[in-house]
Design a protein around this motif. Structure first.
Motif, mmCIF file in Angstrom:
data_model
loop_
_atom_site.group_PDB
_atom_site.id
_atom_site.type_symbol
_atom_site.label_atom_id
_atom_site.label_comp_id
_atom_site.label_asym_id
_atom_site.label_seq_id
_atom_site.Cartn_x
_atom_site.Cartn_y
_atom_site.Cartn_z
ATOM 1 N N VAL A 74 -1.836 7.254 2.065
ATOM 2 C CA VAL A 74 -0.535 7.304 1.378
ATOM 3 C C VAL A 74 -0.627 6.577 0.041
ATOM 4 O O VAL A 74 -0.167 7.078 -0.986
ATOM 5 N N ASP A 75 -1.249 5.396 0.036
ATOM 6 C CA ASP A 75 -1.390 4.634 -1.208
ATOM 7 C C ASP A 75 -2.254 5.381 -2.219
ATOM 8 O O ASP A 75 -1.945 5.412 -3.411
ATOM 9 N N ALA A 76 -3.340 5.984 -1.750
ATOM 10 C CA ALA A 76 -4.215 6.739 -2.650
ATOM 11 C C ALA A 76 -3.464 7.933 -3.235
ATOM 12 O O ALA A 76 -3.598 8.234 -4.425
ATOM 13 N N ASN A 77 -2.660 8.609 -2.422
ATOM 14 C CA ASN A 77 -1.868 9.743 -2.912
ATOM 15 C C ASN A 77 -0.853 9.288 -3.944
ATOM 16 O O ASN A 77 -0.658 9.950 -4.971
ATOM 17 N N LYS A 78 -0.193 8.150 -3.675
ATOM 18 C CA LYS A 78 0.778 7.627 -4.631
ATOM 19 C C LYS A 78 0.103 7.296 -5.952
ATOM 20 O O LYS A 78 0.638 7.591 -7.025
ATOM 21 N N ASP A 79 -1.075 6.670 -5.885
ATOM 22 C CA ASP A 79 -1.814 6.333 -7.106
ATOM 23 C C ASP A 79 -2.221 7.592 -7.869
ATOM 24 O O ASP A 79 -2.124 7.642 -9.097
ATOM 25 N N GLU B 230 -4.049 5.757 7.524
ATOM 26 C CA GLU B 230 -2.863 6.480 7.051
ATOM 27 C C GLU B 230 -2.246 5.768 5.847
ATOM 28 O O GLU B 230 -1.879 6.406 4.868
ATOM 29 N N ARG B 231 -2.153 4.435 5.913
ATOM 30 C CA ARG B 231 -1.612 3.667 4.789
ATOM 31 C C ARG B 231 -2.478 3.832 3.549
ATOM 32 O O ARG B 231 -1.977 3.972 2.436
ATOM 33 N N PHE B 232 -3.795 3.783 3.756
ATOM 34 C CA PHE B 232 -4.720 3.958 2.639
ATOM 35 C C PHE B 232 -4.536 5.338 2.006
ATOM 36 O O PHE B 232 -4.509 5.466 0.779
#
Length: 170
Positions: free
Chosen positions: A53-58, A49-51
């Motif tokens: 979220v981070d990928a979406n933010k990037d 889930e963290r990955f």
């Protein structure tokens, strides 16, 4: 121990202790294993889930950066035109301004065009080989999109293409 008339030998104390120890140890190992496995699954899910979220933010940051530059160029050019800082009736000044926009910004911007209320179109475009051309569409070109190679000073040089008539208002 007597069972149904037969004599059977029971477990010795030693065997009973070993059996109970094995059963308790097995239960303990299974319980600890279950807890560790459940925590591992939960941890893996949280990491995924963290990955995500981070990928979406990037991805959103990259898209915003990609869209911000053209938007910024449009806002600045609008102000420049509104303030009359570039004389679009002077071909050399106009061409240097338009080619300068492409020369000073990322190569992902392949064309930059300004259309006037009168139907005139002026611009610059970056070809696949990186060369920049100047676009003119006005009464002098018979209202055709005409492209010119760019001279060293950023102005129009030799005609390279007549793309035919075009009126952006229609």
């Amino acid at each position: 121990m007597v069972r149904f008339g037969k004599v059977t030998k029971g477990l010795s104390i030693r065997q009973g202790v070993i059996l109970v120890s094995i059963i308790v140890l097995t239960i303990a190992i299974l319980t600890i294993g279950s807890v560790v496995f459940a925590n591992w699954i939960s941890s893996a899910r949280m990491m995924a889930e963290r990955f995500a979220v981070d990928a979406n933010k990037d991805a959103i940051a990259a898209i915003d950066a990609f869209l911000d530059e053209p938007l910024h160029i449009n806002i600045v050019t609008g102000r420049i035109i509104d303030e009359g800082l570039v004389d679009f009736s002077d071909a050399d000044i106009r061409d240097r301004f338009l080619t300068g926009v492409l020369l000073t910004h990322i190569t992902d911007i392949t064309s930059y065009t300004v259309g006037l209320e009168t139907g005139e179109i002026y611009g610059a475009r970056r070809k696949a080989d990186g060369e920049i051309e100047v676009l003119t569409n006005n009464v002098g070109t018979g209202w055709c999109n005409v492209y010119y190679s760019m001279a060293a000073d950023g102005t129009a040089n030799e005609q390279t293409l007549n793309a035919g008539p075009f009126d952006p208002r229609t």
